[in-house]
Design a protein around this motif. Structure first.
Motif, PDB file in Angstrom:
ATOM      1  N   TYR A  98     -10.343  -0.254  -2.714  1.00 22.80           N
ATOM      2  CA  TYR A  98     -10.276   1.002  -3.450  1.00 22.80           C
ATOM      3  C   TYR A  98      -9.104   1.855  -2.957  1.00 22.80           C
ATOM      4  O   TYR A  98      -8.362   2.443  -3.748  1.00 22.80           O
ATOM      5  CB  TYR A  98     -11.577   1.784  -3.303  1.00 22.80           C
ATOM      6  CG  TYR A  98     -12.768   1.170  -3.993  1.00 22.80           C
ATOM      7  CD1 TYR A  98     -12.610   0.122  -4.890  1.00 22.80           C
ATOM      8  CD2 TYR A  98     -14.052   1.640  -3.760  1.00 22.80           C
ATOM      9  CE1 TYR A  98     -13.696  -0.449  -5.521  1.00 22.80           C
ATOM     10  CE2 TYR A  98     -15.150   1.082  -4.402  1.00 22.80           C
ATOM     11  CZ  TYR A  98     -14.967   0.031  -5.270  1.00 22.80           C
ATOM     12  OH  TYR A  98     -16.048  -0.532  -5.905  1.00 22.80           O
ATOM     13  N   LEU A  99      -8.941   1.903  -1.644  1.00 24.14           N
ATOM     14  CA  LEU A  99      -7.849   2.691  -1.080  1.00 24.14           C
ATOM     15  C   LEU A  99      -6.493   2.113  -1.488  1.00 24.14           C
ATOM     16  O   LEU A  99      -5.540   2.863  -1.728  1.00 24.14           O
ATOM     17  CB  LEU A  99      -7.970   2.729   0.452  1.00 24.14           C
ATOM     18  CG  LEU A  99      -9.165   3.511   1.005  1.00 24.14           C
ATOM     19  CD1 LEU A  99      -9.240   3.362   2.515  1.00 24.14           C
ATOM     20  CD2 LEU A  99      -9.054   4.987   0.626  1.00 24.14           C
ATOM     21  N   LEU A 100      -6.407   0.793  -1.569  1.00 24.54           N
ATOM     22  CA  LEU A 100      -5.164   0.169  -2.023  1.00 24.54           C
ATOM     23  C   LEU A 100      -4.872   0.543  -3.477  1.00 24.54           C
ATOM     24  O   LEU A 100      -3.728   0.849  -3.831  1.00 24.54           O
ATOM     25  CB  LEU A 100      -5.273  -1.355  -1.877  1.00 24.54           C
ATOM     26  CG  LEU A 100      -4.066  -2.182  -2.335  1.00 24.54           C
ATOM     27  CD1 LEU A 100      -2.825  -1.806  -1.533  1.00 24.54           C
ATOM     28  CD2 LEU A 100      -4.355  -3.674  -2.198  1.00 24.54           C
ATOM     29  N   VAL A 101      -5.917   0.532  -4.296  1.00 25.67           N
ATOM     30  CA  VAL A 101      -5.750   0.924  -5.701  1.00 25.67           C
ATOM     31  C   VAL A 101      -5.316   2.384  -5.796  1.00 25.67           C
ATOM     32  O   VAL A 101      -4.380   2.728  -6.542  1.00 25.67           O
ATOM     33  CB  VAL A 101      -7.060   0.696  -6.483  1.00 25.67           C
ATOM     34  CG1 VAL A 101      -6.964   1.315  -7.874  1.00 25.67           C
ATOM     35  CG2 VAL A 101      -7.375  -0.782  -6.587  1.00 25.67           C
ATOM     36  N   TYR A 102      -5.986   3.255  -5.035  1.00 28.56           N
ATOM     37  CA  TYR A 102      -5.612   4.674  -5.048  1.00 28.56           C
ATOM     38  C   TYR A 102      -4.152   4.849  -4.621  1.00 28.56           C
ATOM     39  O   TYR A 102      -3.418   5.667  -5.196  1.00 28.56           O
ATOM     40  CB  TYR A 102      -6.512   5.476  -4.104  1.00 28.56           C
ATOM     41  CG  TYR A 102      -7.978   5.463  -4.465  1.00 28.56           C
ATOM     42  CD1 TYR A 102      -8.398   5.162  -5.753  1.00 28.56           C
ATOM     43  CD2 TYR A 102      -8.950   5.749  -3.510  1.00 28.56           C
ATOM     44  CE1 TYR A 102      -9.744   5.150  -6.083  1.00 28.56           C
ATOM     45  CE2 TYR A 102     -10.298   5.735  -3.827  1.00 28.56           C
ATOM     46  CZ  TYR A 102     -10.694   5.435  -5.112  1.00 28.56           C
ATOM     47  OH  TYR A 102     -12.026   5.405  -5.428  1.00 28.56           O
TER      48      TYR A 102
ATOM     49  N   LEU B 288       0.455  -5.892 -11.575  1.00 24.21           N
ATOM     50  CA  LEU B 288       1.481  -6.665 -10.885  1.00 24.21           C
ATOM     51  C   LEU B 288       1.683  -6.148  -9.467  1.00 24.21           C
ATOM     52  O   LEU B 288       1.748  -6.936  -8.509  1.00 24.21           O
ATOM     53  CB  LEU B 288       2.789  -6.583 -11.678  1.00 24.21           C
ATOM     54  CG  LEU B 288       3.987  -7.332 -11.091  1.00 24.21           C
ATOM     55  CD1 LEU B 288       3.692  -8.820 -10.994  1.00 24.21           C
ATOM     56  CD2 LEU B 288       5.228  -7.076 -11.923  1.00 24.21           C
ATOM     57  N   LEU B 289       1.771  -4.831  -9.311  1.00 26.93           N
ATOM     58  CA  LEU B 289       1.926  -4.255  -7.977  1.00 26.93           C
ATOM     59  C   LEU B 289       0.705  -4.524  -7.105  1.00 26.93           C
ATOM     60  O   LEU B 289       0.829  -4.775  -5.901  1.00 26.93           O
ATOM     61  CB  LEU B 289       2.168  -2.739  -8.091  1.00 26.93           C
ATOM     62  CG  LEU B 289       3.489  -2.319  -8.739  1.00 26.93           C
ATOM     63  CD1 LEU B 289       3.543  -0.802  -8.857  1.00 26.93           C
ATOM     64  CD2 LEU B 289       4.671  -2.841  -7.937  1.00 26.93           C
ATOM     65  N   PHE B 290      -0.481  -4.498  -7.715  1.00 25.52           N
ATOM     66  CA  PHE B 290      -1.704  -4.775  -6.953  1.00 25.52           C
ATOM     67  C   PHE B 290      -1.706  -6.212  -6.442  1.00 25.52           C
ATOM     68  O   PHE B 290      -2.054  -6.471  -5.272  1.00 25.52           O
ATOM     69  CB  PHE B 290      -2.923  -4.522  -7.840  1.00 25.52           C
ATOM     70  CG  PHE B 290      -4.235  -4.782  -7.166  1.00 25.52           C
ATOM     71  CD1 PHE B 290      -4.719  -3.929  -6.194  1.00 25.52           C
ATOM     72  CD2 PHE B 290      -5.000  -5.892  -7.505  1.00 25.52           C
ATOM     73  CE1 PHE B 290      -5.938  -4.173  -5.561  1.00 25.52           C
ATOM     74  CE2 PHE B 290      -6.207  -6.146  -6.887  1.00 25.52           C
ATOM     75  CZ  PHE B 290      -6.682  -5.280  -5.908  1.00 25.52           C
TER      76      PHE B 290
END
Length: 430
Positions: A75-79, A149-151
């Motif tokens: 979740y933190l990576l997505v944020y 793509l970045l994720f």
């Protein structure tokens, strides 16, 4: 009596500095009140609604959490990724705000006078109309294409897998460790080299076969001596009319080692024995896959080439006949160059599509049969291996690393081929 011309003291530097300090102030200095107010409202709304989220996102993408069981690393990576995208969008608008303020201040200093309110609204609408139309599509593109793509790229540099999943555990940044495993750890290295080499063979051989077969049939049917062209073309294009997954499942049943029609009704009656191990020996399975892909892919190529052949002027062939050209010379110097010139981009797409052709690999035999000492099947290509790593083994970070490699390979191949082909040159320079 000479009167001195009044000096315009409007200073572009002041407008620039004001717009840098706070978006819209430079426009207010230029007396463009509607535009300035709009910029101010946008920046205030951004600060009120997004500042806390962006702070959390930037902290999260840097640390991926600090307290196991409480912080969710994914979740933190997505944020964090969303925060970076928002900052890039707002930063672009901020740069536009500064340039706009300075540009208009220079125009005012040179004697330009701002139009009336109604005129400025009409002028602004005319200039902004293309952006208003493309803006929603661009936003959708960013958050449906760029964000995933970045994720995926970010996951490739973490240790996210089944045994290290949040929220119970924290995911960590590991740099290029996943890529190093592909070339140093025996299990990963052997599997990667095997799958990668088969992917290249599969892409080149299967695609080339379908192109060669489609070209041969198109030239044959287009010959003046062939009658009933419409009927023949209809028959040859029938495999394209059947949904691909249906054909693949039918072929999978036909080539079944135990009860398939190929073994039971053809191989065993003619040659005896127990038939061929179509689904249990990687060599035979690969041969069948190439043949099936040729069968599924040639109708499109055939239809494509047939259309191009019908557009070639007969005068060219008549002139070649006068010069005494053979059939091969006419094909080589007239037919083939025209076909390649008109269809080169589509042929390149055929190669890149088969490079990632997941359907036939998975539906026919799920990438099998199994290979000892590897965590991929004998006919798995890179994309089907990524699928298994993601959904069967939960090796998310390794799957992301391989996906990144796939993307780079396809991009480099496509760019190289498009630059080498004459498909984007002027027809006169062909």
């Amino acid at each position: 009596m000479n009167e001195n011309k009044p000096v315009n003291k409007h200073n572009p530097n002041i407008a620039t500095i004001l717009s840098i300090l706070f978006a819209g102030l430079g426009q207010l200095y230029n007396k463009r009140y509607l535009k300035g107010t709009s910029f101010i409202i946008v920046e205030i709304a951004f600060i009120i609604t997004s500042l806390d989220f962006i702070n959390l996102g930037l902290w999260g993408i840097r640390t991926l959490g600090t307290i196991p069981g409480e912080d969710h690393s994914i979740y933190l990576l997505v944020y964090g990724i969303v925060s970076i995208l928002l900052l890039l969008i707002v930063g672009t608008l901020y740069v536009f705000n500064v340039k706009d303020a300075r540009k208009q201040a220079i125009k005012i200093k040179n004697g330009w006078k701002a139009p009336r309110f109604s005129e400025s609204i009409k002028e602004g609408y005319d200039k902004a109309f293309p952006y208003l139309m493309t803006g929603p599509g661009l936003a959708l593109l960013i958050f449906t294409v760029v964000f995933p793509l970045l994720f995926a790229i970010a996951l490739a540099f973490t240790n996210y897998n089944l045994y290290n999943s949040p929220p119970r555990n924290l995911v960590e940044w590991v740099g290029f460790e996943n890529f190093q495993k592909l070339f140093t750890v025996n299990l990963w290295k052997d599997t990667f080299l095997s799958v990668f080499s088969w992917t290249i063979v599969w892409t080149i051989v299967a695609t080339s076969f379908q192109i060669i077969l489609g070209l041969f049939l198109a030239v044959l049917v287009n010959d003046k001596r062939v009658k009933f062209k419409k009927t023949i073309r209809t028959i040859l294009i029938l495999p394209w009319a059947v949904p691909g997954f249906v054909s693949i499942l039918i072929f999978a049943a036909m080539f079944n080692d135990q009860f398939g029609a190929i073994n039971r009704d053809i191989i065993i009656p003619l040659f005896g024995g127990e038939g061929l191990p179509w689904l249990t020996d990687p060599f035979y399975t690969r041969i069948v896959l190439i043949l099936i892909q040729t069968w599924l892919g040639y109708p499109f190529i055939f239809a494509l080439f047939s259309g191009v052949l019908s557009s070639i002027s007969n005068e060219w062939y008549e002139a070649a006949d006068v010069d005494g050209a053979t059939r091969w010379q006419k094909f080589r110097h007239i037919t083939l160059p025209h076909i390649l010139f008109a269809t080169a981009p589509l042929l390149i797409i055929q190669y890149t599509t088969n490079f990632n052709n997941f359907n036939i690999i998975y539906l026919f035999n799920e990438g099998g049969p199994a290979i000892q000492g590897q965590n991929a099947g004998g006919t798995d290509i890179l994309i089907s291996w990524v699928y298994k790593l993601t959904f069967d083994m939960q090796e998310y970070s390794m799957a992301a690393a391989i996906s990144l490699i796939i993307g780079l390979i396809v991009s480099v191949f496509a760019i190289f081929q498009f630059r080498r082909t004459s498909s984007f040159k002027e027809e006169g320079n062909m």
